[in-house]
Structures are given as C-alpha cells and as structure tokens.
Design a protein around this motif. Structure first.
Motif, PDB file in Angstrom:
ATOM      1  N   LEU A   1       0.862  -1.169   0.000  1.00 45.02           N
ATOM      2  CA  LEU A   1       0.000   0.000   0.000  1.00 45.02           C
ATOM      3  C   LEU A   1       0.900   1.220   0.000  1.00 45.02           C
ATOM      4  O   LEU A   1       1.672   1.427   0.948  1.00 45.02           O
ATOM      5  CB  LEU A   1      -0.925   0.007   1.223  1.00 45.02           C
ATOM      6  N   ILE A   2       0.831   1.994  -1.063  1.00 46.93           N
ATOM      7  CA  ILE A   2       1.695   3.153  -1.247  1.00 46.93           C
ATOM      8  C   ILE A   2       0.835   4.399  -1.051  1.00 46.93           C
ATOM      9  O   ILE A   2      -0.069   4.668  -1.840  1.00 46.93           O
ATOM     10  CB  ILE A   2       2.362   3.122  -2.637  1.00 46.93           C
ATOM     11  N   PHE A   3       1.122   5.142   0.001  1.00 45.06           N
ATOM     12  CA  PHE A   3       0.345   6.316   0.369  1.00 45.06           C
ATOM     13  C   PHE A   3       1.002   7.550  -0.240  1.00 45.06           C
ATOM     14  O   PHE A   3       2.202   7.769  -0.073  1.00 45.06           O
ATOM     15  CB  PHE A   3       0.266   6.424   1.889  1.00 45.06           C
ATOM     16  N   VAL A   4       0.199   8.351  -0.937  1.00 46.89           N
ATOM     17  CA  VAL A   4       0.720   9.427  -1.780  1.00 46.89           C
ATOM     18  C   VAL A   4       0.049  10.750  -1.432  1.00 46.89           C
ATOM     19  O   VAL A   4      -1.178  10.827  -1.305  1.00 46.89           O
ATOM     20  CB  VAL A   4       0.466   9.080  -3.267  1.00 46.89           C
TER      21      VAL A   4
ATOM     22  N   PRO B   1      -0.903   5.508   6.909  1.00 45.30           N
ATOM     23  CA  PRO B   1       0.405   6.144   6.770  1.00 45.30           C
ATOM     24  C   PRO B   1       0.798   7.023   7.949  1.00 45.30           C
ATOM     25  O   PRO B   1       1.950   7.420   8.072  1.00 45.30           O
ATOM     26  CB  PRO B   1       0.245   6.992   5.517  1.00 45.30           C
ATOM     27  N   GLY B   2      -0.158   7.377   8.809  1.00 40.01           N
ATOM     28  CA  GLY B   2       0.156   8.247   9.941  1.00 40.01           C
ATOM     29  C   GLY B   2       0.128   9.721   9.592  1.00 40.01           C
ATOM     30  O   GLY B   2       0.496  10.559  10.405  1.00 40.01           O
ATOM     31  N   GLU B   3      -0.291  10.069   8.382  1.00 35.84           N
ATOM     32  CA  GLU B   3      -0.440  11.461   7.967  1.00 35.84           C
ATOM     33  C   GLU B   3      -1.483  11.524   6.851  1.00 35.84           C
ATOM     34  O   GLU B   3      -1.736  10.522   6.185  1.00 35.84           O
ATOM     35  CB  GLU B   3       0.883  12.053   7.506  1.00 35.84           C
ATOM     36  N   PRO B   4      -2.096  12.668   6.631  1.00 36.68           N
ATOM     37  CA  PRO B   4      -3.090  12.789   5.575  1.00 36.68           C
ATOM     38  C   PRO B   4      -2.469  12.578   4.191  1.00 36.68           C
ATOM     39  O   PRO B   4      -1.346  13.014   3.932  1.00 36.68           O
ATOM     40  CB  PRO B   4      -3.613  14.222   5.720  1.00 36.68           C
ATOM     41  N   VAL B   5      -3.213  11.904   3.314  1.00 27.88           N
ATOM     42  CA  VAL B   5      -2.787  11.674   1.927  1.00 27.88           C
ATOM     43  C   VAL B   5      -3.983  11.884   0.997  1.00 27.88           C
ATOM     44  O   VAL B   5      -5.122  11.979   1.444  1.00 27.88           O
ATOM     45  CB  VAL B   5      -2.200  10.251   1.724  1.00 27.88           C
ATOM     46  N   ARG B   6      -3.706  11.928  -0.282  1.00 24.65           N
ATOM     47  CA  ARG B   6      -4.761  12.132  -1.285  1.00 24.65           C
ATOM     48  C   ARG B   6      -5.003  10.885  -2.126  1.00 24.65           C
ATOM     49  O   ARG B   6      -6.083  10.683  -2.666  1.00 24.65           O
ATOM     50  CB  ARG B   6      -4.351  13.303  -2.181  1.00 24.65           C
ATOM     51  N   PHE B   7      -3.968  10.034  -2.247  1.00 26.62           N
ATOM     52  CA  PHE B   7      -4.039   8.856  -3.108  1.00 26.62           C
ATOM     53  C   PHE B   7      -3.415   7.659  -2.399  1.00 26.62           C
ATOM     54  O   PHE B   7      -2.526   7.820  -1.569  1.00 26.62           O
ATOM     55  CB  PHE B   7      -3.259   9.085  -4.412  1.00 26.62           C
ATOM     56  N   VAL B   8      -3.862   6.468  -2.784  1.00 24.09           N
ATOM     57  CA  VAL B   8      -3.229   5.238  -2.324  1.00 24.09           C
ATOM     58  C   VAL B   8      -3.117   4.330  -3.539  1.00 24.09           C
ATOM     59  O   VAL B   8      -4.088   4.129  -4.262  1.00 24.09           O
ATOM     60  CB  VAL B   8      -4.034   4.539  -1.206  1.00 24.09           C
ATOM     61  N   LEU B   9      -1.925   3.803  -3.766  1.00 18.02           N
ATOM     62  CA  LEU B   9      -1.691   2.854  -4.848  1.00 18.02           C
ATOM     63  C   LEU B   9      -1.479   1.484  -4.227  1.00 18.02           C
ATOM     64  O   LEU B   9      -0.615   1.317  -3.364  1.00 18.02           O
ATOM     65  CB  LEU B   9      -0.458   3.252  -5.660  1.00 18.02           C
ATOM     66  N   GLU B  10      -2.287   0.510  -4.649  1.00 19.77           N
ATOM     67  CA  GLU B  10      -2.096  -0.863  -4.190  1.00 19.77           C
ATOM     68  C   GLU B  10      -1.467  -1.673  -5.311  1.00 19.77           C
ATOM     69  O   GLU B  10      -1.955  -1.675  -6.436  1.00 19.77           O
ATOM     70  CB  GLU B  10      -3.432  -1.490  -3.775  1.00 19.77           C
ATOM     71  N   LEU B  11      -0.358  -2.320  -4.966  1.00 19.84           N
ATOM     72  CA  LEU B  11       0.368  -3.188  -5.894  1.00 19.84           C
ATOM     73  C   LEU B  11       0.561  -4.546  -5.237  1.00 19.84           C
ATOM     74  O   LEU B  11       0.468  -4.677  -4.016  1.00 19.84           O
ATOM     75  CB  LEU B  11       1.747  -2.596  -6.220  1.00 19.84           C
ATOM     76  N   LYS B  12       0.878  -5.535  -6.039  1.00 20.13           N
ATOM     77  CA  LYS B  12       1.196  -6.862  -5.518  1.00 20.13           C
ATOM     78  C   LYS B  12       2.353  -6.745  -4.524  1.00 20.13           C
ATOM     79  O   LYS B  12       3.308  -5.987  -4.751  1.00 20.13           O
ATOM     80  CB  LYS B  12       1.586  -7.756  -6.701  1.00 20.13           C
ATOM     81  N   ALA B  13       2.282  -7.475  -3.422  1.00 23.77           N
ATOM     82  CA  ALA B  13       3.303  -7.399  -2.370  1.00 23.77           C
ATOM     83  C   ALA B  13       4.695  -7.625  -2.942  1.00 23.77           C
ATOM     84  O   ALA B  13       4.907  -8.520  -3.759  1.00 23.77           O
ATOM     85  CB  ALA B  13       3.014  -8.419  -1.278  1.00 23.77           C
ATOM     86  N   GLY B  14       5.635  -6.805  -2.505  1.00 23.51           N
ATOM     87  CA  GLY B  14       7.023  -6.919  -2.924  1.00 23.51           C
ATOM     88  C   GLY B  14       7.371  -6.093  -4.150  1.00 23.51           C
ATOM     89  O   GLY B  14       8.549  -5.943  -4.484  1.00 23.51           O
ATOM     90  N   THR B  15       6.372  -5.545  -4.823  1.00 29.22           N
ATOM     91  CA  THR B  15       6.623  -4.768  -6.041  1.00 29.22           C
ATOM     92  C   THR B  15       7.429  -3.514  -5.745  1.00 29.22           C
ATOM     93  O   THR B  15       8.367  -3.182  -6.484  1.00 29.22           O
ATOM     94  CB  THR B  15       5.294  -4.402  -6.735  1.00 29.22           C
ATOM     95  N   ALA B  16       7.082  -2.794  -4.672  1.00 33.88           N
ATOM     96  CA  ALA B  16       7.804  -1.557  -4.345  1.00 33.88           C
ATOM     97  C   ALA B  16       9.286  -1.846  -4.121  1.00 33.88           C
ATOM     98  O   ALA B  16      10.147  -1.171  -4.691  1.00 33.88           O
ATOM     99  CB  ALA B  16       7.188  -0.887  -3.127  1.00 33.88           C
TER     100      ALA B  16
END
Length: 186
Positions: free
Chosen positions: A108-111, A133-148
């Motif tokens: 889960l990539i918080f943007v 994420p512990g802070e406000p964000v506008r977008f979240v990108l979900e990718l297959k685990a380990g991709t990042a």
C-alpha cells in the motif's frame, strides 16, 4: 372518496416505482458485499513511478467513487506484477485500509497531493489490522506485495498519472507537462 383512493394508489405506485429503480441502480454499483471481486476498466494512461533508479510503469484501475474505494481489491486471488489500483480521494485526509476479504498480500503506497510517496506499508491477506500512513494523503496505490522493493520504489519518489496531475487543492503545484526539471531524467 373514490378519487382520493385512486390518488393514494397512484402515489403509492409512484413511490414503489422509485424504490424499485433506486434498488436496481444501487445494486449495479460495484460492491464487495456480494463476495465478488470488483474489476474496473484499466485506465488508458499508465501510472509511472519516478525512482532514483529510473521509471517504472504500471497499468492501473482507478477507484474514485466511495463504492469503488470500499470494494477495492477484495476477493481478488491474483494480479499481474505490473498492475495495481489507484484510490483517488476527493481531498487530502487521514485514510486507513484493512485487508479483510483480500486474499492476496499487497504493498500500500500512500501518496500526497503533490504525487510524492509519503509511506509504503504491507497489507497482510485477510487481516482486519488497520494500515495507515500516519499522515493525511490524497491517493493510495495498491500493488502486488514486494513490487515496491523489487522496483526500487521508495518514500519521496514521484508518481505520475492524469488522476494525480489533475487533482487540485491548496499548495498543489501546476500539473507537470513534461517540462519539470529532474523528474524526466533516467
């Protein structure tokens, strides 16, 4: 009296017709309540992660309504390594996710509003643990685990996509038209 009964019956029929129509359209909205995976159309524009090691391109589905964000990737058994889902929120805010009914592990990539990655968290399949994420964000990108990790995507990297570039809000820089320094160099 007959006129009043016909009028009441007419109103009741109209109310019933509206309720049936509303139920029909409500159940046409993607929902995880029925235990089925929601599959959104693949966006024609790729999402590009600009990392210190170069650019990584992903085909994505865009979840930008409440119903789509609620269903997300629930019930999906598998997903291509270069595919993901971008969650677009109406404003920058605190968000939290869980993996209940999601059998596949995810990154889960918080943007933030500016397209910069604020945090990368791992989602455990079928877990009700809150991922935030512990802070406000506008977008979240979900990718297959380990991709990042595999693609060298890290906090501070930039994500580019029309859904991110057209998001407006306070402090948002103008959309990049390919003329921004340093983000186009490989």
């Amino acid at each position: 009296m007959t006129h009043r009964n016909r009028l009441t019956a007419g109103v009741m029929c109209a109310v019933a017709a509206v309720m049936v129509a509303a139920a029909f359209f409500y159940f046409q909205v993607p929902s995880a309540a029925d235990g089925q995976a929601m599959i959104l159309p693949v966006d024609p524009a790729p999402l590009v992660a600009v990392t210190k090691n170069g650019k990584r391109s992903f085909s994505i589905e865009v979840a930008d309504t409440e119903a789509e964000r609620e269903a997300g990737l629930m019930f999906r058994e598998d997903m291509a390594a270069n595919h993901g889902m971008l969650f677009v929120f109406d404003e920058t805010r605190d968000v939290s996710f869980w993996m209940k009914n999601t059998p596949m592990p995810l990154d889960l990539i918080f943007v933030g509003q500016d397209g910069r990655i604020r945090a990368i968290k791992q989602g455990e399949p079928q877990s009700e643990a809150i991922v935030s994420p512990g802070e406000p964000v506008r977008f979240v990108l979900e990718l297959k685990a380990g991709t990042a990790a595999r693609d060298g995507i890290a906090d501070g990297d930039l994500l580019r996509h029309p859904a991110i570039g057209t998001a407006s809000g306070p402090g948002m820089p103008p959309a990049d038209k390919g003329d921004s320094p340093n983000v186009d160099s490989d």
